[in-house]
Design an enzyme around this catalytic site. Structure first.
Site, PDB file in Angstrom:
ATOM      1  N   GLY A  19      -6.922   2.363   9.600  1.00 50.13           N
ATOM      2  CA  GLY A  19      -5.639   2.035   8.976  1.00 50.13           C
ATOM      3  C   GLY A  19      -4.635   3.171   9.089  1.00 50.13           C
ATOM      4  O   GLY A  19      -4.960   4.280   9.535  1.00 50.13           O
ATOM      5  N   ASP A  20      -3.365   2.855   8.742  1.00 48.02           N
ATOM      6  CA  ASP A  20      -2.274   3.837   8.727  1.00 48.02           C
ATOM      7  C   ASP A  20      -1.996   4.449  10.096  1.00 48.02           C
ATOM      8  O   ASP A  20      -1.554   5.598  10.200  1.00 48.02           O
ATOM      9  CB  ASP A  20      -2.552   4.952   7.699  1.00 48.02           C
ATOM     10  CG  ASP A  20      -2.696   4.406   6.298  1.00 48.02           C
ATOM     11  OD1 ASP A  20      -2.053   3.384   6.003  1.00 48.02           O
ATOM     12  OD2 ASP A  20      -3.459   4.988   5.514  1.00 48.02           O
ATOM     13  N   LYS A  47       1.204   1.076  12.477  1.00 43.63           N
ATOM     14  CA  LYS A  47       1.406  -0.328  12.895  1.00 43.63           C
ATOM     15  C   LYS A  47       2.794  -0.823  12.508  1.00 43.63           C
ATOM     16  O   LYS A  47       3.456  -1.520  13.273  1.00 43.63           O
ATOM     17  CB  LYS A  47       0.355  -1.239  12.225  1.00 43.63           C
ATOM     18  CG  LYS A  47      -1.071  -0.899  12.570  1.00 43.63           C
ATOM     19  CD  LYS A  47      -2.044  -1.752  11.781  1.00 43.63           C
ATOM     20  CE  LYS A  47      -2.086  -1.463  10.299  1.00 43.63           C
ATOM     21  NZ  LYS A  47      -2.578  -0.114   9.940  1.00 43.63           N
ATOM     22  N   GLY A  98       0.264  -0.668   3.511  1.00 42.16           N
ATOM     23  CA  GLY A  98       1.548   0.007   3.331  1.00 42.16           C
ATOM     24  C   GLY A  98       2.070   0.323   4.712  1.00 42.16           C
ATOM     25  O   GLY A  98       1.523   1.184   5.392  1.00 42.16           O
ATOM     26  N   HIS A  99       3.077  -0.418   5.151  1.00 48.43           N
ATOM     27  CA  HIS A  99       3.591  -0.268   6.516  1.00 48.43           C
ATOM     28  C   HIS A  99       4.992   0.343   6.455  1.00 48.43           C
ATOM     29  O   HIS A  99       5.915  -0.267   5.931  1.00 48.43           O
ATOM     30  CB  HIS A  99       3.617  -1.633   7.222  1.00 48.43           C
ATOM     31  CG  HIS A  99       2.237  -2.204   7.410  1.00 48.43           C
ATOM     32  ND1 HIS A  99       2.004  -3.449   7.932  1.00 48.43           N
ATOM     33  CD2 HIS A  99       1.022  -1.681   7.160  1.00 48.43           C
ATOM     34  CE1 HIS A  99       0.693  -3.663   7.981  1.00 48.43           C
ATOM     35  NE2 HIS A  99       0.078  -2.606   7.510  1.00 48.43           N
ATOM     36  N   THR A 112      -7.968   0.462  -3.038  1.00 47.74           N
ATOM     37  CA  THR A 112      -6.574   0.645  -3.461  1.00 47.74           C
ATOM     38  C   THR A 112      -6.327   0.053  -4.857  1.00 47.74           C
ATOM     39  O   THR A 112      -5.189   0.056  -5.320  1.00 47.74           O
ATOM     40  CB  THR A 112      -5.619  -0.028  -2.453  1.00 47.74           C
ATOM     41  OG1 THR A 112      -5.946  -1.416  -2.377  1.00 47.74           O
ATOM     42  CG2 THR A 112      -5.728   0.590  -1.070  1.00 47.74           C
ATOM     43  N   ARG A 135     -15.910 -20.072  -2.967  1.00 49.43           N
ATOM     44  CA  ARG A 135     -15.224 -21.347  -3.218  1.00 49.43           C
ATOM     45  C   ARG A 135     -14.790 -21.487  -4.665  1.00 49.43           C
ATOM     46  O   ARG A 135     -14.788 -22.568  -5.230  1.00 49.43           O
ATOM     47  CB  ARG A 135     -16.104 -22.521  -2.773  1.00 49.43           C
ATOM     48  CG  ARG A 135     -16.284 -22.520  -1.259  1.00 49.43           C
ATOM     49  CD  ARG A 135     -17.520 -23.222  -0.820  1.00 49.43           C
ATOM     50  NE  ARG A 135     -18.713 -22.525  -1.271  1.00 49.43           N
ATOM     51  CZ  ARG A 135     -19.951 -22.974  -1.122  1.00 49.43           C
ATOM     52  NH1 ARG A 135     -20.155 -24.144  -0.556  1.00 49.43           N
ATOM     53  NH2 ARG A 135     -20.969 -22.267  -1.534  1.00 49.43           N
ATOM     54  N   GLN A 183      -4.630  -2.903   7.719  1.00 43.96           N
ATOM     55  CA  GLN A 183      -5.844  -2.081   7.730  1.00 43.96           C
ATOM     56  C   GLN A 183      -6.182  -1.701   9.183  1.00 43.96           C
ATOM     57  O   GLN A 183      -5.278  -1.522   9.978  1.00 43.96           O
ATOM     58  CB  GLN A 183      -7.016  -2.790   7.033  1.00 43.96           C
ATOM     59  CG  GLN A 183      -6.863  -2.908   5.522  1.00 43.96           C
ATOM     60  CD  GLN A 183      -5.899  -3.961   5.053  1.00 43.96           C
ATOM     61  OE1 GLN A 183      -6.007  -5.130   5.413  1.00 43.96           O
ATOM     62  NE2 GLN A 183      -4.934  -3.589   4.244  1.00 43.96           N
ATOM     63  N   ARG A 229      -2.502   8.791  -2.042  1.00 46.83           N
ATOM     64  CA  ARG A 229      -3.701   9.634  -1.906  1.00 46.83           C
ATOM     65  C   ARG A 229      -3.654  10.434  -0.611  1.00 46.83           C
ATOM     66  O   ARG A 229      -3.189   9.918   0.416  1.00 46.83           O
ATOM     67  CB  ARG A 229      -4.962   8.753  -1.866  1.00 46.83           C
ATOM     68  CG  ARG A 229      -5.292   8.100  -3.189  1.00 46.83           C
ATOM     69  CD  ARG A 229      -6.533   7.236  -3.092  1.00 46.83           C
ATOM     70  NE  ARG A 229      -6.325   6.083  -2.231  1.00 46.83           N
ATOM     71  CZ  ARG A 229      -7.287   5.249  -1.868  1.00 46.83           C
ATOM     72  NH1 ARG A 229      -8.523   5.447  -2.290  1.00 46.83           N
ATOM     73  NH2 ARG A 229      -7.030   4.215  -1.103  1.00 46.83           N
TER      74      ARG A 229
HETATM   75  P1  GDP Z   1       0.581   1.625   9.007  1.00 44.71           P
HETATM   76  O1  GDP Z   1      -0.119   1.288   7.749  1.00 44.71           O
HETATM   77  O2  GDP Z   1      -0.300   1.527  10.206  1.00 44.71           O
HETATM   78  O3  GDP Z   1       1.866   0.858   9.192  1.00 44.71           O
HETATM   79  O4  GDP Z   1       0.995   3.156   8.901  1.00 44.71           O
HETATM   80  P2  GDP Z   1       1.667   3.876   7.613  1.00 44.71           P
HETATM   81  O5  GDP Z   1       3.086   3.500   7.541  1.00 44.71           O
HETATM   82  O6  GDP Z   1       0.823   3.698   6.421  1.00 44.71           O
HETATM   83  O7  GDP Z   1       1.480   5.394   8.031  1.00 44.71           O
HETATM   84  C1  GDP Z   1       2.027   5.918   9.195  1.00 44.71           C
HETATM   85  C2  GDP Z   1       2.954   7.092   8.798  1.00 44.71           C
HETATM   86  O8  GDP Z   1       3.280   7.823   9.962  1.00 44.71           O
HETATM   87  C3  GDP Z   1       4.274   6.634   8.218  1.00 44.71           C
HETATM   88  O9  GDP Z   1       4.706   7.578   7.275  1.00 44.71           O
HETATM   89  C4  GDP Z   1       5.203   6.623   9.434  1.00 44.71           C
HETATM   90  O10 GDP Z   1       6.579   6.804   9.069  1.00 44.71           O
HETATM   91  C5  GDP Z   1       4.688   7.804  10.202  1.00 44.71           C
HETATM   92  N1  GDP Z   1       4.825   7.722  11.670  1.00 44.71           N
HETATM   93  C6  GDP Z   1       4.664   6.649  12.483  1.00 44.71           C
HETATM   94  N2  GDP Z   1       4.769   7.022  13.790  1.00 44.71           N
HETATM   95  C7  GDP Z   1       4.998   8.366  13.781  1.00 44.71           C
HETATM   96  C8  GDP Z   1       5.151   9.336  14.808  1.00 44.71           C
HETATM   97  O11 GDP Z   1       5.089   9.056  15.994  1.00 44.71           O
HETATM   98  N3  GDP Z   1       5.335  10.632  14.412  1.00 44.71           N
HETATM   99  C9  GDP Z   1       5.380  11.001  13.097  1.00 44.71           C
HETATM  100  N4  GDP Z   1       5.550  12.283  12.811  1.00 44.71           N
HETATM  101  N5  GDP Z   1       5.231  10.105  12.097  1.00 44.71           N
HETATM  102  C10 GDP Z   1       5.038   8.811  12.431  1.00 44.71           C
HETATM  103  P1  IMO Z   2      -2.658  -0.296   6.244  1.00 45.88           P
HETATM  104  O1  IMO Z   2      -2.329  -1.716   6.598  1.00 45.88           O
HETATM  105  C1  IMO Z   2      -5.654   2.649   5.093  1.00 45.88           C
HETATM  106  C2  IMO Z   2      -8.926   1.266   2.526  1.00 45.88           C
HETATM  107  C3  IMO Z   2      -8.969   1.813   1.115  1.00 45.88           C
HETATM  108  C4  IMO Z   2     -10.467   1.802   0.889  1.00 45.88           C
HETATM  109  C5  IMO Z   2     -10.922   0.531   1.600  1.00 45.88           C
HETATM  110  C6  IMO Z   2     -11.085  -0.669   0.679  1.00 45.88           C
HETATM  111  O2  IMO Z   2      -1.554   0.414   5.560  1.00 45.88           O
HETATM  112  O3  IMO Z   2      -3.207   0.423   7.426  1.00 45.88           O
HETATM  113  P2  IMO Z   2      -9.339  -2.288  -0.535  1.00 45.88           P
HETATM  114  O4  IMO Z   2      -8.277  -1.997  -1.555  1.00 45.88           O
HETATM  115  O5  IMO Z   2      -8.808  -2.900   0.715  1.00 45.88           O
HETATM  116  O6  IMO Z   2     -10.493  -3.064  -1.076  1.00 45.88           O
HETATM  117  O7  IMO Z   2      -9.938  -0.833  -0.141  1.00 45.88           O
HETATM  118  O8  IMO Z   2      -9.930   0.256   2.573  1.00 45.88           O
HETATM  119  N1  IMO Z   2      -7.650   0.627   2.914  1.00 45.88           N
HETATM  120  C7  IMO Z   2      -6.738   1.189   3.725  1.00 45.88           C
HETATM  121  N2  IMO Z   2      -6.709   2.400   4.311  1.00 45.88           N
HETATM  122  N3  IMO Z   2      -4.677   1.761   5.364  1.00 45.88           N
HETATM  123  C8  IMO Z   2      -4.698   0.532   4.798  1.00 45.88           C
HETATM  124  O9  IMO Z   2      -3.798  -0.435   5.129  1.00 45.88           O
HETATM  125  C9  IMO Z   2      -5.750   0.204   3.921  1.00 45.88           C
HETATM  126  N4  IMO Z   2      -6.066  -0.896   3.208  1.00 45.88           N
HETATM  127  C10 IMO Z   2      -7.236  -0.636   2.621  1.00 45.88           C
HETATM  128  O10 IMO Z   2      -8.433   3.109   1.057  1.00 45.88           O
HETATM  129  O11 IMO Z   2     -11.064   2.896   1.552  1.00 45.88           O
HETATM  130 MG    MG Z   3      -0.452   2.099   5.863  1.00 42.58          MG
END
Ligand code: GDP
Ligand code: IMO
Ligand code: MG
Length: 440
Positions: free
Chosen positions: A14-15, A18, A42-43, A131, A145, A226, A305
């Site tokens: 994740g993170d 995307k 969290g996107h 989360t 169900r 995720q 976190r």
């Molecule tokens: P997602 O959950 O996959 O959409 O990713 P998140 O938004 O949770 O986390 C990605 C973080 O990296 C965010 O704070 C973005 O603004 C940041 N980000 C994305 N692409 C880049 C990059 O190429 N460089 C930097 N420095 N930050 C980036």
């Molecule tokens: P995005 O879409 C990163 C992680 C949680 C935990 C596990 C289970 O932003 O990439 P949950 O609340 O889903 O039952 O938690 O999954 N987790 C993520 N980690 N990015 C996410 O979403 C996540 N969604 C859940 O931290 O370890």
């Molecule tokens: Mg995220």
């Protein structure tokens, strides 16, 4: 001819960025659809310095001509949904008329959060580090169900009976197992009956909507939440989420048949992170990990976190590309590595003295991995904001070529900063998207 659809999903835990990549690509798609997870996601999207964090609502709604769909595979907290709509409105985005919620999506209710919090904090229980949004318990109810779907929430008689029965069951369990205080069913019904009225205008049969869009020649982008390693089946179980984050989930979670998935795009950071508990073979435990966290701003977009940081793990990346059938890879956050003299990349594992790149199914196996590293040369100059692949420092180009050669997917995009504009495309990827005719 391949269907005019693409899945964008996380290749790690994740993170991966995307949200940013979906936002960049959404310009070329008519519809963006979420298929799994809930507001645990969290996107982050940054457009000209303005920051949006989307949790349930697909990033496509930020584009004026794009429709957003929350598919049946998502678990919907209606309170969180309406709050997110209100936040978007405050920021000048008006999703009414272009945002649709599946009538078959399951609803998260307050007792799901209560049960999750109590279970996570109970002595002797294995902590996942969730989360705390009630995601797991809502999917549990769906699978046994016993869940409430959006369509059923709109039927007030059904809603009342469901809440009364569920509260009786959950209160009994929560008191017996965790000593938790009971929730008031009547109060909950009154609140959720009101919320149902506000939700109703967004609700439709999104499976029909999406299939009609396809037949009309429109293009659909599936926004993964995720990541592959958090997938309920293919992830590092039990330290996973409760839904199908992988490419197959796009079909199940929206009602689009698997033969209508055009291509799959995996998103990976130029390093790797994880939030919450669970095995992490290439985690960095020293000051370099802290420096990456600081430079990459690696703090959860939802929970704040700190994210654990590590080096790219090629066996896991190959595994992810295999599970997802990913043709394309997007590498984000290349700029975060700018200061490093050498960049280790894990090319294989040693488990019990034996070299392998097979991913163990069990956590004990994952925890006993000794990663084998190859050190690649860092570039020690800024890549921030570069938008032409040929302008990247030679060592950065070599780093990317190595990842591509070892990952079994082609690199289509590279991101060098959080803003929409800080992105580059390879000519092959641009051509592939054009060939798929994903223009509006
Ligand atoms: P997602 O959950 O996959 O959409 O990713 P998140 O938004 O949770 O986390 C990605 C973080 O990296 C965010 O704070 C973005 O603004 C940041 N980000 C994305 N692409 C880049 C990059 O190429 N460089 C930097 N420095 N930050 C980036
Ligand atoms: P995005 O879409 C990163 C992680 C949680 C935990 C596990 C289970 O932003 O990439 P949950 O609340 O889903 O039952 O938690 O999954 N987790 C993520 N980690 N990015 C996410 O979403 C996540 N969604 C859940 O931290 O370890
Ligand atoms: Mg995220």
């Amino acid at each position: 001819m391949p269907a005019k659809t693409a899945v964008v999903l996380g290749a790690q835990w994740g993170d991966e960025g995307k949200g940013k990549i979906v936002d960049v690509l959404a310009d070329r798609f008519s519809v963006v659809a979420r298929y799994a997870g809930g507001h645990n996601a969290g996107h982050t999207v940054i457009i000209g310095g303005k920051k949006f964090v989307l949790q349930l609502i697909p990033c496509g709604v930020l584009r004026p001509d794009c429709i957003g769909v929350i598919g049946n595979g998502v678990v919907l907290d209606p309170v969180a949904f309406l709050q997110e709509v209100a936040r978007l409105r405050e920021m000048g985005i008006h999703p009414d008329g272009k945002l649709f919620v599946s009538n078959r999506a399951h609803v998260i209710l307050p007792y799901h959060r209560m049960i999750e919090l109590a279970a996570e904090n109970a002595p002797g229980r294995m902590k996942i580090g969730t989360t705390s949004r009630g995601i797991g318990p809502a999917y549990e109810d769906k699978m046994k169900r016993g869940g409430l779907r959006v369509v059923d929430m709109l039927n007030s008689a059904l809603l009342r009976t469901h809440i009364q029965n569920a509260c009786h069951e959950k209160n009994t369990i929560a008191r017996a197992l965790f000593g938790a205080d009971p929730l008031d069913a009547n109060k909950m019904y009154n609140e959720y009956a009101r919320i149902a009225e506000q939700l109703a205008p967004y609700v439709t049969d999104t499976g029909v909507l999406l299939n009609q869009a396809l037949r009309a020649g429109k293009s659909i982008l599936f926004e993964g939440a995720q990541g592959t390693l958090l997938d309920i089946d293919h992830g590092t179980y039990p330290f996973v989420t409760s839904s199908s984050a992988t490419a197959g989930g796009a079909s199940i979670g929206t009602g689009i048949g698997p033969t209508n998935i055009g291509t799959v795009i995996g998103v990976t950071k130029a390093y790797i992170t994880r939030v919450g508990e669970g095995p992490f073979p290439t985690e960095i435990h020293d000051s370099i990990g802290e420096a990456l966290r600081a430079r990459g701003q690696e703090y959860g977009a939802v929970t704040g976190r700190p994210r654990r940081c590590g080096w790219v793990d090629l066996p896991l990346l190959r595994y992810s590309n295999q599970i997802n059938g990913a043709e394309w890879l997007v590498v984000t956050k290349l700029d975060v590595l700018d200061d490093l003299e050498t960049i280790p990349v894990c090319t294989g594992y040693k488990i019990d003295g034996k070299v392998t790149d097979v991913i163990p199914a069990d956590v004990r196996g994952l925890e006993s991995i000794e990663p084998i590293y190859k050190n690649l040369k860092g570039w020690r100059q800024s890549t921030e904001g570069i938008t032409d692949p040929s302008k990247l420092p030679t060592a950065a180009q070599e780093y990317l070529r190595f990842l591509e050669a070892e990952s079994c997917a082609r690199i289509g995009m590279i991101s060098t900063g959080p803003d929409r504009a800080q992105t580059m495309w390879t000519p092959e990827f641009t051509a592939a998207l054009n060939n798929m005719a994903v223009a509006r």
